[in-house]
Write a protein that holds these residues in place. Sequence first.
Motif: not given
Length: 159
Positions: A94, A96-101, A103-105, A107
């Motif tokens: 979970d 990598e996907y959570e880290l990506q989300m 960070n995007m949020n 941003h």
Amino acid sequence: MGAAIYPGSFDPITNGHVSIIRSGLVCFDRLVVAVLKNPKKKSLFTVEERVEMIREIFADEPKIEVDHFDGLLVDYCRAKNVRVILRGLRAVADFEYELQMANMNRHLNKDVETAFLMANDAYFYVSSNIVKEAATLGGDVSKLVPPSVASRLRAKLGR
Ligand code: PNS
């Protein structure tokens, strides 16, 4: 500590989600469980059905509001005046996907923070997708979802 939004597809809600919500209530005074309305993603249950199932489960819990949203999650957070997103973490998969989300949020809106809680180890492997697949193929998922969800799954799948 204030309020948090717990967003997801919840197609359907599982005992893993329920355990994160219960843990979330230890950390936050109020939780908004927010079901994503995504017409592009094929779902088994309609957004209304998903909201209704979650409302049934937490009918006696005044600290929980169940709602749906579309568009950007950070815009929904702003509209609800809530600055924390709550997400559950299961296995490392979970992360990598959570880290990506997260960070995007961040941003998209630097005022919104994401908080993570660990799923109960009893439900570490449970996901809506795996529950749907097993139920569709006739597997018994009654210990992995709340009873009301199990019966809705049976009705939906004609079992
Ligand atoms: O239960 P899920 O499918 O893992 O939940 C994913 C969800 C709903 C949290 C995520 O897809 C989301 O926030 N979608 C709204 C669109 C958005 O804000 N996207 C940009 C941030 S990644």
